[in-house]
Design a protein around this motif. Sequence first.
Motif, mmCIF file in Angstrom:
data_model
loop_
_atom_site.group_PDB
_atom_site.id
_atom_site.type_symbol
_atom_site.label_atom_id
_atom_site.label_comp_id
_atom_site.label_asym_id
_atom_site.label_seq_id
_atom_site.Cartn_x
_atom_site.Cartn_y
_atom_site.Cartn_z
ATOM 1 N N GLU A 222 0.888 -1.142 -0.224
ATOM 2 C CA GLU A 222 0.128 0.401 0.237
ATOM 3 C C GLU A 222 1.169 1.109 0.151
ATOM 4 O OE1 GLU A 222 -4.069 1.403 2.525
ATOM 5 O OE2 GLU A 222 -2.631 0.241 3.139
ATOM 6 N N GLY A 223 0.192 2.213 -1.092
ATOM 7 C CA GLY A 223 0.974 3.498 -0.823
ATOM 8 C C GLY A 223 2.346 3.415 -1.902
ATOM 9 N N GLY A 224 2.812 4.469 -2.433
ATOM 10 C CA GLY A 224 3.833 4.704 -3.064
ATOM 11 C C GLY A 224 3.329 4.161 -4.940
ATOM 12 N N PHE A 225 4.263 4.530 -5.865
ATOM 13 C CA PHE A 225 4.349 4.120 -6.876
ATOM 14 C C PHE A 225 5.137 2.217 -6.984
ATOM 15 C CE2 PHE A 225 5.963 4.474 -11.288
ATOM 16 C CZ PHE A 225 4.738 4.679 -11.743
ATOM 17 N N LYS A 226 4.175 1.675 -7.668
ATOM 18 C CA LYS A 226 4.768 -0.549 -7.901
ATOM 19 C C LYS A 226 5.059 -0.208 -8.709
ATOM 20 C CE LYS A 226 1.514 -0.893 -5.666
ATOM 21 N NZ LYS A 226 0.839 1.125 -4.825
ATOM 22 N N VAL A 227 6.283 -0.155 -9.272
ATOM 23 C CA VAL A 227 6.972 -1.267 -10.366
ATOM 24 C C VAL A 227 7.249 -2.654 -9.872
ATOM 25 C CG1 VAL A 227 8.725 -0.857 -12.100
ATOM 26 C CG2 VAL A 227 8.173 1.168 -10.990
ATOM 27 N N ARG A 297 -1.890 -11.594 -9.803
ATOM 28 C CA ARG A 297 -2.185 -11.259 -9.122
ATOM 29 C C ARG A 297 -1.485 -10.136 -8.749
ATOM 30 N NH1 ARG A 297 -5.992 -14.200 -6.443
ATOM 31 N NH2 ARG A 297 -5.905 -16.132 -6.748
ATOM 32 N N TYR A 298 0.240 -9.719 -8.896
ATOM 33 C CA TYR A 298 1.175 -9.223 -8.887
ATOM 34 C C TYR A 298 0.645 -8.143 -10.278
ATOM 35 C CZ TYR A 298 3.442 -11.501 -5.310
ATOM 36 O OH TYR A 298 3.980 -12.360 -4.550
ATOM 37 N N THR A 299 0.256 -8.351 -11.559
ATOM 38 C CA THR A 299 0.056 -7.212 -12.196
ATOM 39 C C THR A 299 -1.238 -6.581 -11.969
ATOM 40 O OG1 THR A 299 -0.818 -8.800 -13.912
ATOM 41 C CG2 THR A 299 1.386 -8.329 -14.188
ATOM 42 N N GLY A 300 -1.519 -6.518 -11.050
ATOM 43 C CA GLY A 300 -2.665 -6.050 -10.909
ATOM 44 C C GLY A 300 -3.074 -4.843 -9.749
ATOM 45 N N ILE A 301 -1.784 -4.922 -8.932
ATOM 46 C CA ILE A 301 -1.360 -4.326 -7.898
ATOM 47 C C ILE A 301 -0.077 -2.884 -8.708
ATOM 48 C CG2 ILE A 301 -1.257 -6.049 -5.844
ATOM 49 C CD1 ILE A 301 2.022 -5.576 -5.922
ATOM 50 N N ALA A 302 0.168 -3.422 -10.157
ATOM 51 C CA ALA A 302 1.193 -3.013 -10.554
ATOM 52 C C ALA A 302 0.564 -1.076 -10.946
ATOM 53 C CB ALA A 302 1.811 -2.959 -11.438
ATOM 54 N N ALA A 304 3.477 0.466 -12.954
ATOM 55 C CA ALA A 304 4.154 -0.073 -14.738
ATOM 56 C C ALA A 304 4.763 -1.264 -14.139
ATOM 57 C CB ALA A 304 4.921 1.015 -14.649
ATOM 58 N N LEU A 305 5.299 -1.755 -15.908
ATOM 59 C CA LEU A 305 5.948 -3.275 -15.189
ATOM 60 C C LEU A 305 7.257 -3.481 -16.432
ATOM 61 C CD1 LEU A 305 2.243 -5.615 -16.671
ATOM 62 C CD2 LEU A 305 3.717 -5.514 -14.475
ATOM 63 N N VAL A 306 7.606 -3.366 -15.745
ATOM 64 C CA VAL A 306 9.291 -2.823 -15.985
ATOM 65 C C VAL A 306 10.160 -4.147 -16.871
ATOM 66 C CG1 VAL A 306 10.317 -3.652 -13.855
ATOM 67 C CG2 VAL A 306 11.836 -2.023 -15.698
ATOM 68 N N GLY A 307 11.220 -4.102 -17.408
ATOM 69 C CA GLY A 307 11.754 -5.043 -17.789
ATOM 70 C C GLY A 307 13.026 -4.223 -18.929
ATOM 71 N N CYS A 308 14.381 -5.330 -18.703
ATOM 72 C CA CYS A 308 15.537 -4.948 -19.203
ATOM 73 C C CYS A 308 15.703 -5.880 -20.145
ATOM 74 C CB CYS A 308 16.482 -3.994 -18.029
ATOM 75 S SG CYS A 308 15.563 -2.553 -17.147
ATOM 76 N N GLY A 330 -3.445 -4.973 -19.363
ATOM 77 C CA GLY A 330 -3.813 -3.850 -19.180
ATOM 78 C C GLY A 330 -2.601 -2.869 -18.637
ATOM 79 N N LYS A 331 -1.750 -3.022 -18.564
ATOM 80 C CA LYS A 331 -0.625 -2.064 -17.408
ATOM 81 C C LYS A 331 0.179 -1.676 -18.496
ATOM 82 C CE LYS A 331 -3.050 -2.580 -13.359
ATOM 83 N NZ LYS A 331 -2.273 -2.683 -12.141
ATOM 84 N N PRO A 332 0.204 -0.198 -18.180
ATOM 85 C CA PRO A 332 1.649 0.929 -19.364
ATOM 86 C C PRO A 332 2.890 0.018 -18.939
ATOM 87 C CG PRO A 332 1.381 1.741 -17.102
ATOM 88 C CD PRO A 332 -0.442 0.890 -17.727
ATOM 89 N N LEU A 333 3.899 0.194 -19.481
ATOM 90 C CA LEU A 333 4.858 -0.884 -20.170
ATOM 91 C C LEU A 333 6.509 0.414 -19.615
ATOM 92 C CD1 LEU A 333 3.146 -2.837 -21.016
ATOM 93 C CD2 LEU A 333 5.290 -3.666 -22.446
#
Length: 409
Positions: A222-227, A297-302, A304-308, A330-333
């Motif tokens: 809860e709280g903050g920006f979750k990547v 369940r994890y993408t649901g709380i994101a 943004a979704l990150v990859g390198c 359906g989440k931004p990358l």
Amino acid sequence: MPNERILVVCQHFWPEGFRLNDIAAYFVENGLEVEVLCGLPNYPKGELFPGYTFKGPYRENHNGIDVHRTLEIPRRGNTSARIFLNYVSFPFFSLFHIPRMLFGKYDRIFLYQLSPVMMSLAGIIVGKIRRIETTMYVLDLWPENLYSVINVKNRFLRGMLEKVSHWHYRNVDKIVVLSDLMKERLSGVSGLPAEKITVIPQACEKLYEEQIVDEDLARRFEGGFKVVFAGNISPAQSFDTMIEAARLIRDEGIDDVQWVIVGDGMSRAEVEAKVQEKGLSDSFHFEGQRPVGDIPRYTGIADALVGCLVTSDLLEATIPAKVLSYIASGKPLVLAMDGEVRRLVMDEAGCGLVGPTEDARALADNVVKLYRMSNAERESLGESGRAYHFENLERNIVLGKLKDFILEA
């Protein structure tokens, strides 16, 4: 074409969670009979899965799929030596299945080619002897993929690896690749006519389309920006870029970005140590390996979704499976990748921000851009990707094309 029987050869099948599972299931759903030759499951941790020993089981049936396993040396410890032994043991021991497969009823042979390229050897030999058409689905281009994991400097060894790899591509009848650039490269190597090489992206399982609100996870973060990162933790994933981006963001005074890492792999211990060394332990959360069904369940709380990825001519030509799963969610990358991925995410799907590989500054800037967007702006990016997914990348659309290409005369 109902009642046709496909022999599938791939080192990893079923409990290891590779996308071959869904491809084989799709074949069965569409009236095909499927037999799989694979190894003892031990990826990614390098330990045999519960219920498996060197005594087997070597013969199983999984949802109507006839599974034959062969001995292989586990990747235990994921050292270079153990990975090498694992790479060579599967193709070697798979050769002992050739006498049995020479008398099997197969109409097509499908080679799901991850690393190593040699995993296809037994299937190629059976196809040649029996004159059965072979189709190779190239997900890891060799030997380039090996060089992204192991720094092979010896010129003689590199020459041998190239000859071995190219032999496999020259001795199949059809090839499926992930991008136009891969098709261009393999056209010259394989010598196949253009109509025998087709571009079909990986299909993500339908479960990645699920949009789940997990209240327990939401409370934990809860709280903050979750990547959120979901996938294999390996050298090719360039976690150094992600860690440095996190440091840059923190140094700018933004201290509420949380990096949630879901997965495991050969580099996990090293990555965790670097996070601690940089003083970022409060910002990174390592969730470990999770059942594939938990990923939504994890993408649901994101947010943004990150990859390198590391810098590599090979990797520029591929579109990693995680990117396709991310788009479906359906989440931004927010990515640090070159080549085909940038075109897909920014130009075609319009679902995120992509900077150059290994450019931590660009990654940090893009994370901050998303951080400063409104919820509505981020939702718009995610919805754009999701719409593109259902129109172009949905599982039945993609696997239908794959099935038709394998079965066409």
